[in-house]
Design an enzyme around this catalytic site. Structure first.
Site, short mmCIF file in Angstrom:
data_model
loop_
_atom_site.label_atom_id
_atom_site.label_comp_id
_atom_site.label_asym_id
_atom_site.label_seq_id
_atom_site.Cartn_x
_atom_site.Cartn_y
_atom_site.Cartn_z
N GLN A 189 -2.96 11.08 6.38
CA GLN A 189 -1.97 11.76 5.53
C GLN A 189 -0.61 11.81 6.22
O GLN A 189 0.42 11.61 5.59
CB GLN A 189 -2.44 13.19 5.22
CG GLN A 189 -3.57 13.26 4.22
CD GLN A 189 -3.20 12.62 2.90
OE1 GLN A 189 -2.32 13.08 2.20
NE2 GLN A 189 -3.85 11.54 2.55
N GLU B 247 1.78 16.80 2.23
CA GLU B 247 3.19 16.52 1.96
C GLU B 247 4.10 16.50 3.19
O GLU B 247 5.08 15.78 3.24
CB GLU B 247 3.74 17.60 1.01
CG GLU B 247 3.08 17.65 -0.34
CD GLU B 247 3.38 18.97 -1.01
OE1 GLU B 247 2.80 20.00 -0.62
OE2 GLU B 247 4.19 18.99 -1.93
N CYS C 35 0.88 -1.17 0.00
CA CYS C 35 0.00 0.00 0.00
C CYS C 35 0.91 1.21 0.00
O CYS C 35 1.82 1.30 0.81
CB CYS C 35 -0.90 0.01 1.23
SG CYS C 35 -1.82 1.56 1.38
S1 FES Z 1 -2.35 2.10 -2.27
FE1 FES Z 1 -3.30 1.56 -0.42
S2 FES Z 1 -4.83 3.05 -0.24
FE2 FES Z 1 -3.70 3.72 -1.97
#
Ligand code: FES
Ligand SMILES: Cc1cc2nc3c(=O)[nH]c(=O)nc-3n(C[C@H](O)[C@H](O)[C@H](O)COP(=O)(O)OP(=O)(O)OC[C@H]3O[C@@H](n4cnc5c(N)ncnc54)[C@H](O)[C@@H]3O)c2cc1C
Ligand code: FES
Length: 1342
Positions: free
Chosen positions: A1207, A1274, A153
Site C-alpha cells: 500500500q 491513502e 499497473c
Molecule cells: S493494476 Fe496492477 S495490481 Fe491493480
C-alpha cells in the site's frame, strides 16, 4: 506458382494448444473480445483497447518455413484482428498454468512476491514476462524492464513485480551498479550505516527457496499442425468476408500487387497499430483491408554497397535487433544513422507495440510524432516501391513526409523495403526526444540531426535537421540547413542556426497539443545538444583545432539512464511467543494472488453472459453548458439489434438521487452542465450494435452562458458549492504584526484521473419474480448502489441485492458515478425484463467520471528570520465540477489535514469548492489531503528560500512537538512523527547526500540534482461514529470450515486476506480453514463505503467480534474436549443446539467536529511517515529521473507487512504520478482531451526510483485499533511529493547558477514542460513568445 483466390476460407489458428476454426471470421473482430466472449478465456483483460496499457497481452507464435524458426512475441490482443492470425499460435495466461493443473513459475513468483494487488494488470504482466522467458530463459535486467515497459499497473508501484521477475535474471543478489557507481552490497559507502540496525527487522517478504524452477522444456510446444501447414500451404490468397468489411490476405508478392491494383484505396495492414486505433477512436472505416501474410520479400535484410536495406514487413523489434547486430559488426563511422535509430527504438512504445508494428507501417503512417521518420529523413533513406507497373524508388524526404502527391506512394504501390545509407567519415547523426514520461510515451518533440563535414576541417558540407511533434507532419528545416552550409562548426554558427530554425519551424500559439513555448524551446535545446555532441567528437578527433568542452558542459551529453532497480524493505518480525499458526504480522500473500496470476480471478465483466442479456451504452453531452433543444433517437432506434433507448423522460419522477446534500440528475433533462454528462442510454443485443446506434442519436444544443471551467472563472462568477469551510486557531492577524517577514504566494495543483485498470462495470439481472434484482458491480459502496437502484425502481431495498466479488482498482472513483450508471442500467433491465450489462470503454470512463479535484492554494505566511512560522493564512479553492458529489467533504478534509506535520501557532484556513462546467470531481486516494498538504509544503519551501535555510531545516523547526494540539484542538502525540523523520534522515544519509548533490551541481551546468525530504501526518477517521461502524457475519459449518463475510470491498488492498488472518487468529485455526466469497448487501446490510484507509481496521474489529462471540458460545464445548478438532466442536455444538453463526459489530470511532468553534475530535489516530527523494534533471529537456527514495512509515503493528508495504509503495508511486507526470488536458470548451493511456501518463516501470528503501517503524504503542495496526491505504500517496520538491530543489540550483535568485513557485504536476521552462537560459529567452490574448490556446488550466 499462379495464386488463386479462395473466397470461402476458414480461419485456422491455435489458442493455448487447441485448434480454433472460425468459419465466419469477421475482419472487424479483434482477438481480445474473441478470446473473452467467444472462447471464454477471460484472463486476458480489457484496459484501454488501444495498445496503451498491456492488460490484454498475449503471446503470439509463428513458424517461418524459410528460416525454420519460431518467433514468439508479446502482442496486445485488443489490436489484433483475428483474421491476421491464420496459422499462428496464441498463448494466453490460461495456457501457461492454472491452479487446477500446475502453476507456471512466472505466475507463482509474481503472486508470492506480492506483485499483485487488484490483480487486473497481472495476466498482462505475466504474459509479457512469460514471452520474455520463452526467448531468453535467463534475461538481463535491461531485457526485463524493456519487456514490462508496455504494461501499466496502478496498484503496486511495480517494485514487487520487478522483484518477482528479477528472480529469473542472471544476477539476482545485487543492484548491478547503482547511480553513484557503488554496489548495494557495499554498505559503508551506501550510507546505510547511519541507521542503527535493529536485530528484529526482517528483510524478505518472500522465500525464493520455495519457488518452482523454470524448466523451458515444460512449455507448450508450437503446434506441429501449424508447422506442416506453413511448410505445405498452397499459395492461395485468403479472403474473409464480414458484414461490412472484407479481409484479403495475399501470400505472394505478385498477388499482393494484383490485389493492391484492384483496391488501391485499401490499406495494407501489418501490425494494425496505426490503422486499428484510427478505426477504433477516430471512426475511420475501410471496407477492404489487405494483409500481406508471410511475404518473404517484405522481410529482407540486405547489405548493399550504399547501405542497409530493411524489408517493410519487419517488425520494429526485429529492426532493433538487426540494428544492434549491425552496430556491433560495423565501424562506428558507418553506423551513425543506425545508432540513432536504435536509440529511439529503445523508447518507442512498449515491447508489445514494437513487436507488432512494422517498419513499413511506421513509415507510411507518417505520424506527426513518429520517432523514426525524422531520422530516416535526415539519413537520406530511400523507399523501394513496387506495383504492377514496376519498381520505383523515392526519397524519404520532407515532401514525402508532408504527403505531397508528387513525392508520395501511388495508391497502387507497395513499400517493399527501405534503404538506409551507411554514414561516412566525418558524418554524425543524432536522435533526440522528450516525452511526458521517459518510456512508452509519444514524443512531445523529437528530432533527427545529421551533419557532414568535408575535407575542410569543421566546415559544414551537409546539414539535415527534422523535427516531429511541432506541426501537422514531420518538418525538415531544409532552408535553414541550406543556409548554414559552408559555415564553421562554432558557437556563432549555433546562434545563427537557432534563429534560422526557430523562424523556419514556427509554431502558432494555438497549435494542437499545446505546450507551444516548451516545444519551441526544445527545438533549439536539441540543436544545442547536437552542437555539443559533435563538438565533443571533433575535439577527440582533432584536439589541436577544436577547443575542448567546458567540464561542466559534458553532462549535457549524457542521457538520464534508467539503471537497474534495487530495493530494500524493513519491517518488524513477529514476537517469537506468537503461535506458529497465527499469521498476524507475517507477510502473507494476497489470497487471490495466484488466481490473479492465472487469470482465474473473476471480475465483473468476466461473468458469463446471462440468457438474453443486453448491452447498454451511454450517449453523453458534447457541450459543457447548454440547453437540450431536441433529442432525436429515431434513427438509432431503427438500427438492427437496438432494443430500447432510455431518456430522462422515461425516468420521470425518479431521475434524481441525493445522498450528499444536493440532488443529482441521473440523465440530463433539459440542460447539460458538462461535457460527458449522461444524456441517454442505448440498449442493444450486443456492445457493437449499442455503440453504433449511440453514434446516431441526434442532439441539438443551444449553448448557454456563462461557461465556467476554471477556478478563476468560478471565483469571478461567485460560483461555489455551500458551505464554505473555515478553521481558525490562535490569532493570525496579531501574529503577522510581530513576524520578521511576511510573504504571499500561490500554487496550482492539477487534477488526477483514477485510472483504475478495470473500467466501470456492471451487470444487472432481474430475477423474474417479486421485483427482485441482482446487481453485480465493480463498486466500493454496495449499499449506495442498492439504495440508488431501489429508489430508481421504486422498490424497497430488500428487493435489490448488490454483489461484489472483487474490484480491479477503485481509488475512490467507484462510488457516486457508478451509482448513477447502475441505477440507469437497472432501470433498463427492469423495463425490458432482461439482464443488462454496461462496461465503459476507457475513453468514456475518463470522460464521464471526473477525478481528483484541481486546487488553487493561496497563502500568506508570517515568520521569523530563523525559520519559525508564526502565522499562516491560507485559502483553498477546489474545482468541484458540475455537481456536488463529495466536493465539500473533500475540502473539509483538506482543511482539517492541511497542517500536515506542523504546529502553526496561529492559523486560518478557508476553503471553497467551485461549481464549474466540468464532470464532477470526486474522491481519490487521500481525499483533499494531497492537495492541501502540498500547498502547506510549498509555503514552507518558500519560507526556507526567504530565510536562506534548507526546507528540511524549516520543516524540522516547525514540526509538532511530542505532545501537542492540532488546529482543531485535538491532542496529538507526535513522538512517532519525529522518530520517522529522524530515521528517514539517517536511512537516506541525508546530510552526506545533500553535500554530494551540491557538489554535483557545481560540477554540472546542464544537469542538476535535487534532494528533498517531507514528513507526513495523516489523520485517520471517517468523520462520524455512524460512518465508521462495520459488521461481519461468520459461519462455522459442521465439517469445521468457516465462512467469513464482512462489509469491506476487496479492491486490491488485501482486506479479505487480512480478514481471514483475523478469523484465523481469533478462532485459532489455520487460514486454509477459512473462506471468504465476496461482499454482498445480502449477507452484511448497510455497510459503509470502503475507503478512507480504514476498511481493514473497521471490518477487522467486526470480524474479531463475531469470532469472539462464537468462541464464547463454544467455550464449554471446547473445554470439554480440548484435543478435539473444529469438526468435533461444530458437531457437538450442533447437537446441543448452539448456533454456529454470529454477526460481529464495531460501533465505530467516536468523532465530532464543530466548525463554528473550530474545535473537535474528528480523527481516531494519525499515521506518520517521512520520505526522502533524490532526482536528476536535464535542464535542456526537462527530463527527470528518480534516483532514490527512502520511506519510513509508522504503521503501528502491521497485520501483514507485505500488504502494508504494498500500500505504501503503490500509493507513493501514484502520488509521484500526481505531482510529476499525470496531467489532464481540457479544451477551452471544456472537452477532456486526455482520454486514454496514450494521452494521460501514469507512472510505468521506468519511473520507479532506481533505489527504493522502505522501512516500517518498530511498533511503539498499543492503541484501540485492530491489534494496534494502522490503516495505510491513502497516506503514502502524499510522500510522492518528495519527488516534486527534489525536482524543485534541482530547478532552484539551475536557476541560482543562472543568476535567477527570486524563488519561483512551481505548480503541480512538475512535468518536463514546467521543469524545462523554469530552467531559464539563453534558449528560453531566444524563443518567440505570444502575447496572451492574441490567440486561442489549444488547452486551458482548469
Ligand atoms: S493494476 Fe496492477 S495490481 Fe491493480
Ligand atoms: C500504444 C502505441 C504507442 C505508440 N508509441 C509510439 C512511439 O512512442 N513513437 C512512435 O514513433 N510511434 C509510436 N506509435 C506508432 C507506431 O509506431 C505505429 O503505429 C506503427 O509503427 C505502425 O505500424 P503498423 O505495422 O502497425 O502499421 P499499420 O497500422 O498496419 O499500417 C499503417 C499504415 O501504413 C500503410 N502500410 C503499411 N505497410 C505498408 C507497405 N508495405 N506499403 C504501403 N503501405 C503500407 C497502411 O496502408 C496503413 O495506412 C505507437 C502506437 C501505439 C498504438
Ligand atoms: S487493452 Fe489492449 S493494450 Fe490496453
Amino acid at each position: 506458382m499462379e495464386a488463386t483466390r479462395d473466397a470461402a476460407v476458414e480461419l485456422l489458428f491455435y489458442v493455448n494448444g487447441r485448434k480454433v476454426i472460425e468459419k465466419n471470421a469477421d475482419p472487424e473482430t479483434m482477438l481480445l473480445p474473441y478470446l473473452r466472449k467467444k472462447l471464454r478465456f477471460t484472463g486476458t483483460k480489457y484496459g484501454c483497447g488501444g495498445g496503451g496499457c498491456g492488460a490484454c497481452t498475449v503471446m503470439i507464435s509463428r513458424y517461418n518455413p524459410v528460416t525454420k524458426k519460431i518467433r514468439h512475441y508479446p502482442a496486445n490482443a485488443c489490436l489484433i484482428p483475428i483474421c491476421s492470425l491464420y496459422g499462428a499460435a496464441v498463448t494466453t495466461v490460461e495456457g501457461i498454468g492454472s491452479t487446477s493443473t500446475r502453476l507456471h513459475p512466472v505466475q507463482e513468483r509474481i503472486a508470492k512476491c506480492h506483485g499483485t494487488q487488484c490483480g487486473f494488470c497481472t495476466p498482462g504482466m505475466v504474459m509479457s514476462m512469460y514471452t520474455l522467458l520463452r526467448n531468453h530463459p535467463e534475461p538481463s535486467m535491461e531485457q526485463l524492464t524493456d519487456a514490462l515497459g508496455g504494461n501499466l499497473c496502478r496498484c503496486t508501484g511495480y517494485r514487487p513485480i520487478i522483484d518477482a521477475c528479477r528472480t529469473f535474471c542472471k544476477t539476482t543478489d545485487c543492484c548491478q551498479i547503482k547511480e553513484n557507481g557503488v554496489c548495494c552490497l557495499d554498505q559503508a559507502t551506501n550510507g546505510l550505516p547511519e541507521l542503527e540496525e535493529e536485530s528484529k527487522e526482517s528483510l524478505k517478504l518472500f522465500s525464493e527457496e520455495e519457488f518452482l524452477p523454470l524448466d523451458p522444456t515444460q512449455e507448450l510446444i508450437f503446434p506441429p499442425e501449424l508447422m506442416i501447414l506453413a511448410e505445405k500451404q498452397p499459395q492461395k490468397t485468403r479472403v474473409f468476408g464480414g458484414e461490412r468489411m472484407t479481409w484479403i490476405s495475399p501470400v505472394t508478392l505478385k498477388e499482393l500487387l494484383d490485389v493492391k491494383d484492384q483496391h488501391p484505396q485499401a490499406p495494407i495492414v501489418m501490425g494494425n497499430t496505426s490503422v486499428g486505433p484510427e478505426v477504433k477512436f477516430k471512426g475511420v472505416f475501410h471496407p477492404i483491408i489487405i494483409s500481406p501474410d508471410r511475404i518473404e520479400e517484405l522481410s529482407i535484410i540486405k547489405h548493399t554497397d550504399n547501405g542497409l536495406t530493411l524489408g517493410a514487413g519487419l517488425s520494429l523489434a526485429q529492426v532493433k535487433d538487426v540494428l544492434a547486430d549491425v552496430i556491433q559488426k560495423f565501424p562506428e563511422e558507418k553506423t551513425q544513422t543506425y545508432r540513432a535509430l536504435w536509440k529511439h527504438l529503445g523508447t518507442l512504445a512498449g515491447s508489445q507495440i514494437r513487436n507488432m508494428a512494422s517498419l513499413g507501417g511506421h513509415i507510411v503512417s507518417r505520424h506527426l510524432d513518429s520517432d523514426l521518420n525524422p531520422l530516416l529523413a535526415v539519413g537520406n533513406s530511400t523507399l523501394n516501391l513496387l506495383s504492377k507497373g514496376g519498381k520505383r524508388q523515392i526519397p524519404l524526404n520532407d515532401e514525402f513526409l508532408k504527403k505531397c502527391s508528387q513525392a508520395d506512394l501511388k495508391p497502387e504501390e507497395i513499400l517493399i523495403s527501405v534503404t538506409i545509407p551507411y554514414s561516412r567519415k566525418r558524418e554524425f547523426v543524432s536522435a533526440f526526444r522528450q516525452a511526458q514520461r521517459q518510456q512508452n510515451a509519444l514524443a512531445i518533440v523529437n528530432s533527427g540531426m545529421r551533419v557532414f563535414f568535408g575535407q575542410r576541417k569543421g566546415v559544414i558540407r551537409e546539414l539535415a535537421i527534422a523535427y516531429g511533434g511541432v506541426g501537422p507532419t514531420i518538418i525538415c528545416a531544409r532552408s535553414s540547413c541550406q543556409r548554414l552550409i559552408g559555415r564553421a562548426w562554432n558557437e556563432e554558427m549555433l546562434d545563427v542556426a537557432c534563429r534560422l530554425i526557430l523562424d523556419e519551424v514556427s509554431l502558432p500559439g494555438s497549435a494542437p497539443g499545446g505546450k507551444v513555448e516548451f516545444k519551441r524551446t526544445l527545438i533549439v535545446s536539441f540543436l544545442f545538444k547536437f552542437y555539443l555532441e559533435v563538438s565533443q567528437i571533433l575535439k577527440t578527433m582533432d584536439p589541436v583545432h577544436y577547443p575542448s568542452l567546458a567540464d561542466n558542459y559534458v553532462s549535457a551529453l549524457e542521457d538520464l539512464h534508467s539503471k537497474h532497480h534495487w530495493s530494500e524493505l524493513k519491517y518488524q518480525s513477529v514476537d517469537p511467543q506468537q503461535l506458529p499458526q497465527d499469521t498476524i504480522g507475517h507477510p502473507i500473500m494476497h489470497l487471490s494472488g495466484i488466481k490473479h496470476a492465472t487469470g482465474e480471478a473473476i471480475y465483473c465483466d468476466d461473468m458469463p453472459a446471462v440468457d438474453r442479456e443486453l448491452f447498454l451504452t451511454f450517449v453523453t453531452s458534447s457541450k459543457a453548458h447548454a440547453k437540450i433543444v431536441s433529442l432525436d433517437v429515431s434513427e438509432a432506434l431503427s438500427l438492427p439489434g437496438v432494443v430500447d433507448i432510455v431518456t430522462a423522460e422515461h425516468l420521470h419522477g425518479v431521475n434524481s438521487f441525493s445522498t450528499l446534500g444536493e440532488p443529482e440528475n441521473l440523465l440530463a433533462a433539459d440542460e447539460v452542465s458538462c461535457v460527458g454528462q449522461l444524456v441517454c442510454a442505448v440498449i442493444a443485443d450486443s456492445q457493437v450494435q449499442a455503440k453504433q446506434a449511440a453514434k446516431r442519436v441526434k442532439i441539438i444544443y443551444k449553448e448557454l452562458e456563462p461557461l465556467i471551467l476554471t477556478i478563476e472563472e468560478a471565483i469571478k462568477h461567485n460560483s461555489f458549492f455551500e458551505p464554505e469551510r473555515k478553521l481558525e486557531y490562535g490569532n493570525v492577524d496579531e501574529a503577522f504584526k510581530v513576524a520578521d517577514q511576511i510573504l504571499e504566494g500561490e500554487i496550482y495543483i492539477g487534477g488526477q484521473e483514477h485510472f483504475y485498470m478495470e473500467t466501470q462495470s456492471m451487470l444487472v439481472v432481474p430475477k423474474g419474480e417479486d421485483q427482485e434484482m441482482d446487481v453485480y458491480v465493480s463498486t466500493q459502496f454496495p449499499k449506495y448502489i442498492q439504495d440508488i437502484v431501489a429508489s430508481t425502481l421504486k422498490v424497497p431495498a430488500n428487493k435489490v441485492m448488490c454483489h461484489v466479488k472483487r474490484v480491479g482498482g477503485a481509488f475512490g472513483g467507484k462510488v457516486t458515478k457508478t451509482g448513477i450508471m447502475a441505477a440507469i442500467t437497472a432501470f433498463a433491465a427492469n423495463k425490458l425484463g432482461r439482464a443488462v450489462r454496461c462496461i465503459l470503454e476507457r475513453g468514456e470512463d475518463m470522460l464521464i467520471t471526473g477525478g481528483r479535484h484541481p486546487y488553487l492554494g493561496k497563502y500568506k505566511v508570517g515568520f521569523m528570520n530563523d525559520g519559525r512560522i508564526l502565522a499562516l493564512d491560507t485559502v483553498h479553492y477546489s474545482n468541484g465540477g458540475a455537481s456536488l458529489d463529495e466536493s465539500v467533504f473533500v475540502i473539509e478534509m483538506g482543511v482539517l489535514k492541511m497542517d500536515n506535520a506542523y504546529k502553526f501557532p496561529n492559523l486560518r484556513c478557508r476553503a471553497r469548492a467551485c461549481r464549474t462546467n466540468l464532470p464532477s470531481n470526486t474522491a481519490l486516494r487521500g481525499f483533499g489531503f494531497p492537495q492541501a498538504a502540498l500547498i502547506t509544503e510549498s509555503c514552507i519551501t518558500d519560507v526556507a528560500a526567504r530565510c536562506g535555510l534548507s526546507p528540511e531545516k524549516v520543516r524540522t523547526i516547525n514540526m509538532y512537538k511530542e505532545i501537542d494540539q492540532t488546529p482543531y484542538k485535538q491532542e496529538i502525540d507526535a513522538k512517532n512523527l519525529i522518530q520517522c523523520w529522524k530515521e528517514c534522515m539517517a536511512m537516506s544519509s541525508y546530510s552526506l547526500r545533500k553535500a554530494a548533490v551540491e557538489r554535483f551541481n557545481t560540477e554540472n551546468h546542464w544537469k542538476k540534482k535535487g534532494l528533498a525530504m517531507v514528513p507526513l501526518k495523516f489523520p485517520i477517521g471517517m468523520g462520524s461514529l455512524a460512518a465508521s461502524q462495520a459488521a461481519a457475519l461468520v459461519h462455522i459449518y459442521l465439517d469445521g470450515s468457516v465462512l467469513v463475510t464482512h462489509g469491506g470491498i476487496e479492491m486490491g488492498q488485501g482486506v479479505h486476506t487480512k480478514m481471514i488472518q483475523v478469523a484465523s487468529r481469533e478462532l485459532k485455526m489455520p487460514m486454509s480453514n477459512v473462506h471468504l466469497r465476496g461482499t454482498s448487501t445480502e449477507t452484511v446490510p448497510n455497510a459503509n463505503v470502503s475507503g478512507g484507509s480504514v476498511v481493514a481496521d473497521l471490518n477487522g474489529l467486526a470480524v474479531k467480534d463475531a469470532c469472539q462471540t462464537l468462541l464464547k458460545r463454544l467455550e464449554p464445548i471446547i473445554s470439554k474436549n480440548p484435543q478435539g478438532t473444529w469438526k468435533d466442536w461444530a458437531n457437538a455444538a450442533f447437537d446441543e443446539s448452539i448456533s454456529l453463526s454470529a454477526t460481529g459489530y464495531f460501533r465505530g470511532y467516536e468523532s465530532n467536529m464543530d466548525w463554528e468553534k473550530s474545535k473537535g475530535h474528528p480523527f481516531e489516530y494519525f499515521v506518520y511517515g517521512a520520505a526522502c527523494s533524490e532526482v536528476e534533471i536535464d535542464c535542456l529537456t526537462g527530463n527527470h529521473k528518480n534516483i532514490r527514495t527512502d520511506i519510513v512509515m509508522d504503521v503501528g503493528r502491521s497485520i501483514n507487512p507485505a500488504l502494508d508495504i504494498g500500500q505504501i509503495e503503490g500509493a507513493f508511486i501514484q502520488g509521484m504520478g500526481l505531482y510529476t507526470i499525470e496531467e489532464l488536458s481540457y479544451s477551452p470548451q471544456g472537452v477532456l482531451y486526455t482520454r486514454g493511456p496514450s494521452q494521460y501518463k501514469i507512472p510505468t516501470i521506468c519511473d520507479v526510483p532506481t533505489e527504493l528503501h522502505v522501512s516500517l517503524l518498530p511498533p511503539s504503542q498499543n492503541s484501540n485499533t485492530l491489534y494496534s495496526s494502522k490503516g495505510l491505504g491513502e497516506s503514502g500517496l502524499f510522500l510522492g511529493c518528495s519527488v516534486f520538491f527534489a525536482i524543485q530543489d534541482a530547478v532552484s540550483a539551475a536557476r541560482q547558477e543562472r543568476g535567477l535568485c527570486e524563488p519561483l513557485m512551481l505548480n503541480s504536476p512538475l512535468t518536463p514542460e514546467k521543469i524545462r521552462m523554469a530552467c531559464e537560459d539563453k534558449f528560453t529567452k531566444m524563443i518567440p513568445r505570444d502575447e496572451p490574448g492574441s490567440y486561442v490556446p489549444w488547452n486551458i488550466r482548469v
